[in-house]
Design an enzyme around this catalytic site. Structure first.
Site, short mmCIF file in Angstrom:
data_model
loop_
_atom_site.label_atom_id
_atom_site.label_comp_id
_atom_site.label_asym_id
_atom_site.label_seq_id
_atom_site.Cartn_x
_atom_site.Cartn_y
_atom_site.Cartn_z
N HIS B 52 0.79 -1.23 0.00
CA HIS B 52 0.00 0.00 0.00
C HIS B 52 0.83 1.29 0.00
O HIS B 52 0.61 2.19 0.82
CB HIS B 52 -0.99 0.01 1.17
N HIS B 160 -4.14 -13.18 -3.58
CA HIS B 160 -4.35 -11.96 -2.80
C HIS B 160 -5.52 -12.07 -1.83
O HIS B 160 -5.41 -11.83 -0.64
CB HIS B 160 -4.56 -10.74 -3.70
N ARG B 207 -17.78 -6.67 1.52
CA ARG B 207 -17.05 -5.76 0.63
C ARG B 207 -17.82 -5.47 -0.65
O ARG B 207 -17.45 -4.57 -1.39
CB ARG B 207 -15.71 -6.37 0.24
#
Lengths: 852, 307
Positions: B52, B160, B207
């Site tokens: 990130h 991921h 999500r």
């Protein structure tokens, strides 16, 4: 200290209510004593030996007494809660306030007369109870018959706190939602405010910081503090203290000041924030925030950055309106606070507040710009009629470049505005002469960066409203034409000099030229984005997200589209139908696209068309990256445009044959795969014409050469081909009745086997590449194709022993059979359509997502 | 393009010319197009979670875990967004990939998409640093080429997000034409978006993309593919890593003090030749510029402003 916990209080209250109820008939005759509040019926209790003792029922009033005899008694002073203007308490110091209860039976008898003084805390418990301990230590409770009565007296206490006895307080106590504890909320009371001494040491500052932090806990204290911050010049004081502390290198003071300023920001008050960024405070505030307890040994250098190396406020032409200038500066400074100075500090709440303020400021700037002459003066720089005047300006070229940067920034800023505001602003831009600017950027200026900004502007505008530029320009020109006929010159001078393309194709023509000639990869990417936006029949690529922006155009553009088009697209009320030209018709839009295919497409796709005409595939001026863009564009027009229109063009120009050649070995793998994907997408359209054409032109051949090159590897190429083959075999499964979910085996009245496009394709591929397929029987996706073929043949032999031909003929008879097949097997068709759409949208995303 | 010079600039967080980024991205496309959707990786290897845009923490990561000269790495995606150095972090990884193609495997995360980066910082960062979004475009093209997963010694599956109801076998992943923007549904989306949770079966994810999956799904996948472990990232873990489902799945998180404020520690997972797991945890450190001066990580302010 005060009577009881919440639980205890509730018990008491229950008891008192009962008591109050017994006497409820007796409230008619109000006592006629002079009072400052309406008398309210109440029971009075005092605490004796830990028991609440009922001392009688009566009427309660709040009373103000003047101490100074020369003034008239201030009757209305505290009567109505709202009347207090929060004015100067000093004027009222000569007063005393009392809560008085007179016996309802005998009005002359006073049951209670309690002075509001010292630091008494009055608690309002639930709706009808006021409880306190007076300065002599007596616990007193008033139980009101109605909550309205309690309201009135609480209002009185609030007024008294404000004007008469500042140190008393009123606190509301309620049982918390889960019933286990109680919630305290301060209604009125003394607020500890930070010190305003001119000289302050760390201890005082620490205390101020503590007070400021504590005051955020209660709405009342917070509001009072905000009031103080705005009324006093506390922020100036902080900046003065900071300047001294920095001079004397008092690090502790500096860190405390920084913490104080951060706490003030957490008050999330717009006025405070705006105060902090005005001319006289911004540098001080930013200076203070250079110190940070999180990095106690370091100091940021925001001020130095802002004053020397940082962004400069550039005025291409002097900004005459001072107010506008102030707005622009404020906007920038807030942005700087948000993005740089406070970036690690702001939570979502504060961030949103700053964003809201910014949006407000930006809206102001935008509407200012529409009214002000500033943009007109900027636009005049690019007006070919002003050549002489402009020649007198210094650095004209530089000014023009900067002017485009400025306009670009305006357009960037406009992106956050609401749709109507945007429309207005863009219209103003076009009316004021945006086309001259674009003309300059694309025809005179060669700097890629400038062109990129110009393209970006176009994209923003057309993504918002596809036809805005065209319509406004059209209106403008026709008005001018009406006025002066010779102004036709202007038309030529503003970009239509070639005279080949029609007015509505002008922008497309310019962009096409840039795509084919400019080598800057960034600009190309952007031009492609602009082109696809301009050529998108929905008029908006982010339809789902910003549908409300463009829905009005969507309806009008969505003509003649195949059944694959999403019918579920939301179409909210057409609240800005005035945006598009009212006489805009489907016909016009049809003309728009047919103009594209006549005038633009042959140029846009010329590298692909020329290839087919025998030109070598790797000429110096057709580089592979450009071809990738063009091949994606082929896929785009095939899948998104009116089928007949695009197909006619694609097939007539032999474009698919060129695309097929691009899969050959002499091209870079990215291009080869892009070409392969284009065939995949077209194949998924399940269009009979395309299918026949692609089979008869052998465009699939290079795919299997590509496969053989990579078959031993596990790489993207193999994945891509695997996907391609899977689509074909999956589409054949329902036809063969192998899918458990489908109602097949197919029952048909005729002896014909259903030959969908995919079944035919499968058969063709197996026949043509049988050697390849059977050479790699361990490759599952190839085996699937073979299996499908075998089952098909079996089925065919069973059903129709006479038809043993491998590959069905492609003649007109077959055509009708195909159509029938498609229309009869609805599950198959729906499955295809659904899958097509998904696939298409996926690939389409990758192609267009840059526009989101 | 001088790779060493570029690497040096990146380590110092300095500006990289647009042309350099472009040619770097093109070279990476060529490299990645030859990689599988699920790359094969040998032990020993170090698995790293979300980065990130925290460039300085990424540098710490390399420092604490042996460095790219000596160690093989798998990065589980989410290189960009949130932090202030998304571009530098991503380009650093690309440069390493180019320099040591066999030592670095880059897997796509849910943030490596056009749509997400437009919202969560990478796009704005590029706009601030370059004044236009070209470089963002180049990087997004590379995102499309990134692998969807990796498999270590045929025994540890790296991804991921997590599993997908559409993916029973690793071969099902091979059949995805991955060069596309991550779709809103389907196997490719799920691999990048799903989360493990205490659920009986596939469940809706809060999500809005991907699924929640539980022990049943993990056990089935492990058994069906004859593997021991699913290593994934995608969720902040305050302790840096978290094993679930009797050790059948692990979440690895490699961005310490996430968003410069979460106060978490970070971890990388080293898998040795015996497939033993060895976690290295690390904290955020005071970032430094190239010459050892401490710096405060911050966003680069916008360019000049006009009016």
């Amino acid at each position: 200290m005060f009577p009881g916990t919440a639980a205890e209080t509730r018990e008491e209250r229950a008891g008192m209510r009962q008591g109050g109820g017994e006497n409820s008939e007796a409230d008619a005759k109000g006592a006629s004593i002079c009072c400052d509040t309406e008398p309210k019926r109440v029971k009075v209790y005092v605490l004796e030996n830990n028991e609440w003792k009922d001392t009688g029922t009566g009427f309660c009033t709040g009373e103000i007494e003047e101490l100074r005899k020369d003034e008239p008694s201030g009757e209305s002073e505290a009567g109505e809660g709202e009347s207090g203007s929060g004015g100067e308490p000093s004027a009222e110091t000569g007063k005393c306030a009392f809560l008085v209860v007179n016996n309802e039976e005998c009005p002359a008898e006073t049951l209670l007369r309690s002075k509001l003084e010292g630091n008494i805390e009055y608690q309002r418990q639930e709706e009808t109870l006021i409880v306190w301990k007076d300065v002599d230590g007596h616990d007193i409770a008033l139980s009101f018959e109605e909550s309205v009565g309690c309201d009135t007296l609480c209002g009185f206490i609030v007024q008294v706190q404000r004007h008469v006895a500042n140190n008393i307080s009123l606190v509301a106590v309620r049982a918390s939602n889960n019933g286990t504890g109680s919630v305290h909320e301060i209604i009125a009371g003394p607020v500890s405010l930070p010190s305003v001494e001119k000289e302050q040491d760390t201890a005082t500052l620490m205390e101020s910081l503590k007070a400021l932090n504590e005051n955020t806990a209660y709405e009342y204290l917070k509001n009072e503090t905000i009031e103080f911050l705005l009324q006093s010049s506390y922020i100036d004081l902080l900046i003065n203290l900071f300047n001294k502390a920095e001079e004397n290198k008092q690090l502790k003071v500096l860190l405390l000041l920084s913490s104080i300023v951060k706490t003030l920001i957490l008050y999330s008050n717009r006025d405070i924030l705006e105060l902090m960024v005005d001319d006289s405070h911004v540098m001080g505030i930013i200076g203070i925030l250079e110190y940070d307890t999180e990095f106690p040994t370091m100091k940021a250098n925001h001020r130095h950055y802002l004053m020397t190396s940082g962004p400069i406020f550039k005025e291409v032409l002097p900004l005459k309106n001072a107010e506008l200038k102030e707005l622009v500066k404020k906007c920038f400074r807030l942005q700087f606070l948000k993005d740089v100075v406070l970036v690690r500090f702001l939570d979502d709440h504060n961030l949103n507040l700053i964003m809201d303020i910014l949006l407000d400021l930006e809206t102001c700037i935008m509407s200012f710009l529409q009214r002000d002459s500033f943009l007109d003066r900027i636009m005049a720089l690019y007006n070919p009629e002003n050549v002489k005047e402009n020649a007198e300006l210094d650095d004209l070229a530089e000014k023009k470049k900067d002017g485009i940067k400025l306009l670009h920034q305006c357009v960037q800023m406009s992106k956050n505005l609401d749709p109507m505001e945007k429309t207005n602003f863009y219209k103003a831009l076009v009316t004021k002469g945006l086309f001259n600017v674009l003309y300059y950027a694309f025809k005179m200026e060669t700097d890629s960066n400038t062109r990129i900004l110009a393209t970006d502007m176009i994209i923003a505008i057309i993504e918002h409203d596809l036809l805005l530029i065209q319509n406004v320009q059209h209106e403008k020109l026709s008005q001018e034409d009406d006025a002066v006929d010779m102004k036709n010159d202007k038309l030529a001078s503003s970009g239509n000099s070639s005279g080949e393309e029609t007015e509505d194709m002008k922008l497309l023509a310019v962009l096409t030229t840039i795509l084919l000639t400019d080598k800057s990869p960034g600009l190309r990417g952007q031009v492609v984005q602009a082109l696809t936006t301009l050529l998108h029949p929905d008029g908006c690529l982010e339809g789902a997200e910003r549908g409300y922006d463009n829905s009005h155009m969507l309806n009008k553009f969505n003509f003649g589209m195949g059944p694959d088009d999403d019918p579920g697209f939301a179409t909210p009320a057409d609240y800005k139908s005035d945006v598009t030209n009212p006489d805009l018709t489907d016909l016009q839009l049809k003309r728009y696209f047919s103009n594209f295919y006549e005038q633009i497409a042959p140029i846009l796709f010329s590298p692909l068309i020329d290839m087919k005409n025998g030109a070598t595939t790797t000429t110096a001026n057709t580089d592979e990256q450009l071809l990738i863009h063009l091949v994606k564009m082929v896929s785009f027009i095939c899948t998104e445009h009116n089928r007949m229109m695009s197909r006619t063009f694609i097939l007539e120009k032999g474009i698919l044959k060129s695309v097929s050649k691009l899969m050959e070995m002499n091209h870079i793998p990215q291009l080869r795969l892009t070409a392969l994907r284009t065939f995949k997408n077209i194949m998924c359209l399940n269009d009979n014409y395309y299918h026949r054409y692609m089979i008869s032109s052998d465009v699939y051949d290079p795919i299997f050469i590509l496969l053989e090159e990579n078959i031993k590897k596990d790489n993207l190429t193999v994945s891509c081909i695997q996907d391609f083959c899977k689509i074909i075999s999956n589409h054949c499964i329902p036809t063969l009745g192998l899918d458990n979910n489908s109602p097949s085996p197919i029952k048909r009245s005729t002896n014909q086997i259903k030959k969908s496009n995919f079944v035919i394709l499968n058969k063709y591929l197996v026949n043509r590449f049988f050697k390849v397929f059977s050479g790699y029987k361990d490759v599952l996706f190839l085996k699937d194709l073979l299996d499908v073929d075998e089952r098909l043949s079996n089925l065919e032999n069973n059903k129709n022993s006479s038809n043993t031909n491998g590959l069905p003929p492609f003649n007109d008879e077959e055509d009708t059979v195909n159509m029938e097949d498609i229309s009869m097997d609805s599950t198959d068709h729906e499955a295809n359509a659904g899958q097509n759409k998904r696939r298409r949208s996926a690939e389409y995303d990758s192609f267009t997502a840059e526009m989101t | 393009m001088n790779l060493d010079h570029t690497l040096e600039l990146l380590r110092q967080g300095k500006h990289i010319p647009e042309e350099t980024v472009y040619s770097l991205c093109l070279e990476l496309q060529e490299l990645l197009i030859n990689e599988a959707n699920v790359s094969y990786v040998d032990t020993p290897v170090t698995i790293c979670g979300d980065i990130h845009g925290q460039l300085h923490d990424l540098l710490t990561l390399f420092e604490k875990s042996g460095g790219v000269e000596k160690t093989r790495y798998i990065f589980l995606g989410d290189f960009v967004d949130r932090g202030f150095y998304s571009l530098e972090s991503f380009l650093l990884l690309l440069c390493y990939k180019l320099r040591y193609p066999d030592r670095i495997t880059l897997i796509r995360g849910n943030h490596e998409t056009r749509q997400i980066t437009k919202v969560y910082g990478f796009y704005d960062e590029v706009l601030r640093k370059y004044g236009n979004c070209n470089v963002w475009r180049y990087c997004c093209e590379v995102f499309d080429y990134l692998s969807l997963g990796a498999i270590i010694n045929n025994k540890i599956f790296c991804v991921h997000g997590g599993l997908s109801p559409d993916v029973d076998t690793l071969d099902a992943i091979r059949g995805i034409d991955r060069k596309q923007e991550v779709p809103h549904e389907g196997p490719m989306c799920d691999l990048l978006w799903s989360d493990p949770d205490d659920v009986e079966t596939w469940s809706l994810s809060p999500r809005g993309a991907g699924f929640l999956f539980g022990k049943n799904e993990v056990d089935k996948f492990l058994h069906g593919n004859d593997i021991e472990l699913i290593a994934r990232a995608h969720q902040l873990v305050m302790e840096g890593y978290k094993e679930m489902f009797d050790g059948g799945l692990v979440t690895v998180w490699s961005a310490p003090n996430y968003c410069y404020r979460c106060g978490n520690i970070a971890a990388v997972l080293e898998i040795d030749d015996q497939l033993q797991r060895n976690y290295t945890i690390f904290e955020a450190v005071q970032p430094q510029d190239g010459v050892g001066n401490a710096i405060i990580p911050t966003k680069k302010p916008q360019m000049d402003y006009f009016l």
